[in-house]
Scaffold this motif. Structure first.
Motif, short mmCIF file in Angstrom:
data_model
loop_
_atom_site.label_atom_id
_atom_site.label_comp_id
_atom_site.label_asym_id
_atom_site.label_seq_id
_atom_site.Cartn_x
_atom_site.Cartn_y
_atom_site.Cartn_z
N MET A 1 0.83 -1.20 0.00
CA MET A 1 0.00 0.00 0.00
C MET A 1 0.87 1.26 0.00
N SER A 2 1.97 1.18 0.80
CA SER A 2 2.85 2.34 0.88
C SER A 2 3.47 2.66 -0.47
N ASN A 3 3.82 1.63 -1.24
CA ASN A 3 4.37 1.85 -2.57
C ASN A 3 3.34 2.51 -3.48
N HIS A 4 2.09 2.08 -3.34
CA HIS A 4 1.02 2.69 -4.13
C HIS A 4 0.90 4.17 -3.81
N PHE A 5 1.05 4.51 -2.53
CA PHE A 5 0.98 5.91 -2.12
C PHE A 5 2.10 6.72 -2.78
N PHE A 9 1.70 9.81 -5.24
CA PHE A 9 2.30 11.09 -4.92
C PHE A 9 3.17 11.58 -6.09
N GLN A 10 3.94 10.65 -6.71
CA GLN A 10 4.78 11.03 -7.85
C GLN A 10 3.94 11.48 -9.04
N LYS A 11 2.82 10.77 -9.26
CA LYS A 11 1.91 11.18 -10.34
C LYS A 11 1.34 12.56 -10.08
N TYR A 12 1.06 12.81 -8.78
CA TYR A 12 0.53 14.13 -8.44
C TYR A 12 1.55 15.22 -8.77
N ILE A 13 2.82 14.95 -8.41
CA ILE A 13 3.88 15.91 -8.69
C ILE A 13 4.03 16.13 -10.19
N ASP A 14 3.95 15.02 -10.96
CA ASP A 14 4.10 15.11 -12.43
C ASP A 14 2.85 15.61 -13.12
N THR A 16 0.15 13.98 -13.70
CA THR A 16 -0.39 12.96 -14.60
C THR A 16 -1.46 12.12 -13.93
N ILE A 17 -1.84 12.49 -12.71
CA ILE A 17 -2.82 11.73 -11.94
C ILE A 17 -4.22 11.97 -12.48
N ASN A 18 -5.04 10.90 -12.59
CA ASN A 18 -6.41 11.06 -13.07
C ASN A 18 -7.37 11.27 -11.90
N GLU A 19 -8.68 11.42 -12.21
CA GLU A 19 -9.66 11.75 -11.16
C GLU A 19 -9.78 10.65 -10.12
N GLU A 20 -9.85 9.40 -10.54
CA GLU A 20 -10.00 8.30 -9.60
C GLU A 20 -8.77 8.17 -8.70
N GLU A 21 -7.57 8.33 -9.30
CA GLU A 21 -6.35 8.25 -8.52
C GLU A 21 -6.23 9.42 -7.55
N LEU A 22 -6.75 10.58 -7.96
CA LEU A 22 -6.72 11.75 -7.09
C LEU A 22 -7.55 11.52 -5.83
N VAL A 23 -8.73 10.93 -5.98
CA VAL A 23 -9.58 10.64 -4.82
C VAL A 23 -8.87 9.67 -3.87
N MET A 24 -8.22 8.65 -4.44
CA MET A 24 -7.50 7.68 -3.61
C MET A 24 -6.30 8.34 -2.91
N PHE A 25 -5.64 9.25 -3.64
CA PHE A 25 -4.50 9.95 -3.06
C PHE A 25 -4.91 10.75 -1.83
N TYR A 26 -6.04 11.48 -1.96
CA TYR A 26 -6.54 12.26 -0.83
C TYR A 26 -6.96 11.36 0.35
N SER A 27 -7.47 10.19 0.03
CA SER A 27 -7.86 9.28 1.11
C SER A 27 -6.64 8.79 1.89
N LYS A 62 9.75 26.53 -7.92
CA LYS A 62 9.14 25.89 -9.08
C LYS A 62 8.28 24.70 -8.67
N GLN A 63 8.78 23.96 -7.62
CA GLN A 63 8.05 22.80 -7.14
C GLN A 63 6.73 23.22 -6.52
N ARG A 64 6.79 24.31 -5.76
CA ARG A 64 5.56 24.79 -5.13
C ARG A 64 4.54 25.20 -6.18
N SER A 65 5.02 25.77 -7.27
CA SER A 65 4.09 26.24 -8.30
C SER A 65 3.29 25.10 -8.91
N LEU A 66 3.83 23.88 -8.85
CA LEU A 66 3.11 22.74 -9.38
C LEU A 66 1.83 22.47 -8.59
#
Length: 365
Positions: A1-5, A9-14, A16-27, A62-66
């Motif tokens: 599970m930790s690896n999935h997180f 998180f990396q997708k969020y930074i890039d 490239t995260i989709n809507e379903e993954e975003l909901v899971m990320f927030y959870s 620059k990172q914060r601007s993402l």
């Protein structure tokens, strides 16, 4: 599970995260409050970010601007130590629709940015295309307006190919003007002097020769035009085909000529006279380097010699100029021509660098 997180998180930074993954990320962020392992990974992540950001303010900015478009991560970036409680409170007061709405806004901004870029590129392409089209039109117009001028100096002759495939033999002391491209409904040239035309046939685009006050029109034929400014008349002789001649001002009726017919337009009376010529080749002999005179006044012969050999002819006795000349000379030098005339009409001549001087008592009776 930790690896999935970590992956989320990396997708969020890039981004490239989709809507379903975003909901899971927030959870995952919400669960980090009660999950020690997840909480430790999140802290480790922030420590890593702090370490990477030391001495690299520009990269950190620059990172914060993402993340500045997302209210969840903005809280985390502001306060690392209390991130769990703040994220938990935000998630409890939010709905999935809010999350999707935020993500849609991000997409709108993303696509709007691309649209603006595309619009600017389209404007550049259209402008470039318009410029290219206008420049080509200008080039074409310039080509239509560009004319070529060819001359044959005294003592010379030249053969000139025209853009339509026609060929012009230009006699000595003559000038031909024609366009680089024959545009429009006609093929028009301007002649001063004498030329023989072999016209490429084109029934949809008549060939027009403007010579002084006379206009000659053909579809495809061969004919000779003699229009020296010093001559009293303009002469058109037809070798093949059919030719129409008319005065430029339209005051003389158009006349049609067929082979062995000659039209003569007198400048003084402004009238076109038509006659048949038993041997039209006499008028066209100059093309083959032949001088042919058939009962021609010596004054007229003198003008021909001036053009043919590039000399000035002077009569000491004007009566000699009225003598009628008969004879044919093929590729002969001026001296040999004058030797023959000397014995025919009892004259003397002197040829120098200044020209040719003719002396004599008069014409033989």
């Amino acid at each position: 599970m930790s690896n999935h997180f970590k992956i989320l998180f990396q997708k969020y930074i890039d981004q490239t995260i989709n809507e379903e993954e975003l909901v899971m990320f927030y959870s995952y962020l919400e669960r980090s409050e009660t999950d020690p392992a997840l909480k430790a990974q999140l802290s480790e992540f922030w420590q890593y970010q702090e370490l990477m950001g030391k001495g690299k303010a520009a990269d950190k900015s620059k990172q914060r601007s993402l993340f500045k478009q997302d209210r969840w991560l903005e809280i985390l970036m502001k306060d690392n130590q209390h991130h769990s409680k703040q994220v938990s409170a935000l998630i409890k007061n939010a709905t999935i629709d809010d999350l999707r709405k935020d993500r849609k806004e991000d997409k709108k901004r993303f696509w709007w940015g691309w649209f603006k870029k595309f619009f600017v590129m389209a404007l550049v392409i259209v402008a470039a295309g318009a410029w290219y089209y206008v420049s080509k039109q200008e080039d074409t117009t310039a080509a239509e307006m560009a004319y070529v001028e060819k001359t044959s100096a005294y003592g010379q002759k030249s053969t000139i190919p025209l853009p339509d495939g026609s060929v012009v033999k230009l006699n000595s002391g003559s000038k031909l003007i024609f366009p680089k491209l024959f545009e429009g409904d006609t093929r028009e040239v301007t002649l001063e002097g004498e030329a023989f035309f072999e016209v490429a046939r084109n029934e949809n685009k008549p060939f027009v020769v403007r010579s002084g006050e006379l206009v000659t029109t053909v579809l495809g034929t061969s004919f000779n035009v003699k229009a020296y400014p010093e001559d009293q008349a303009i002469q058109v002789a037809v070798a093949t085909g059919k030719v129409k001649v008319e005065s430029e001002d339209g005051k003389s009726d158009a006349q049609f000529l067929t082979p062995n017919m000659v039209a003569s337009y007198n400048h003084t009376v402004r009238k076109i006279n038509i006659s048949s010529y038993n041997n039209i080749s006499n008028l066209l002999a100059w093309r083959e380097g032949v001088l042919r005179f058939d009962e021609v006044p010596f004054t007229e012969v003198a003008r021909t010699l001036e053009k043919w050999y590039g000399v000035k002819v002077t009569f000491e006795n004007e009566d000699v100029g009225q003598c009628l000349i008969y004879g044919e000379f093929k590729n002969q030098s001026l001296d040999k021509v004058m030797q023959a005339l000397k014995h025919a009409i009892d004259i003397e001549y002197k040829l120098t660098t200044d020209g040719l001087t003719v002396t004599g008592k008069g014409c033989p009776t």
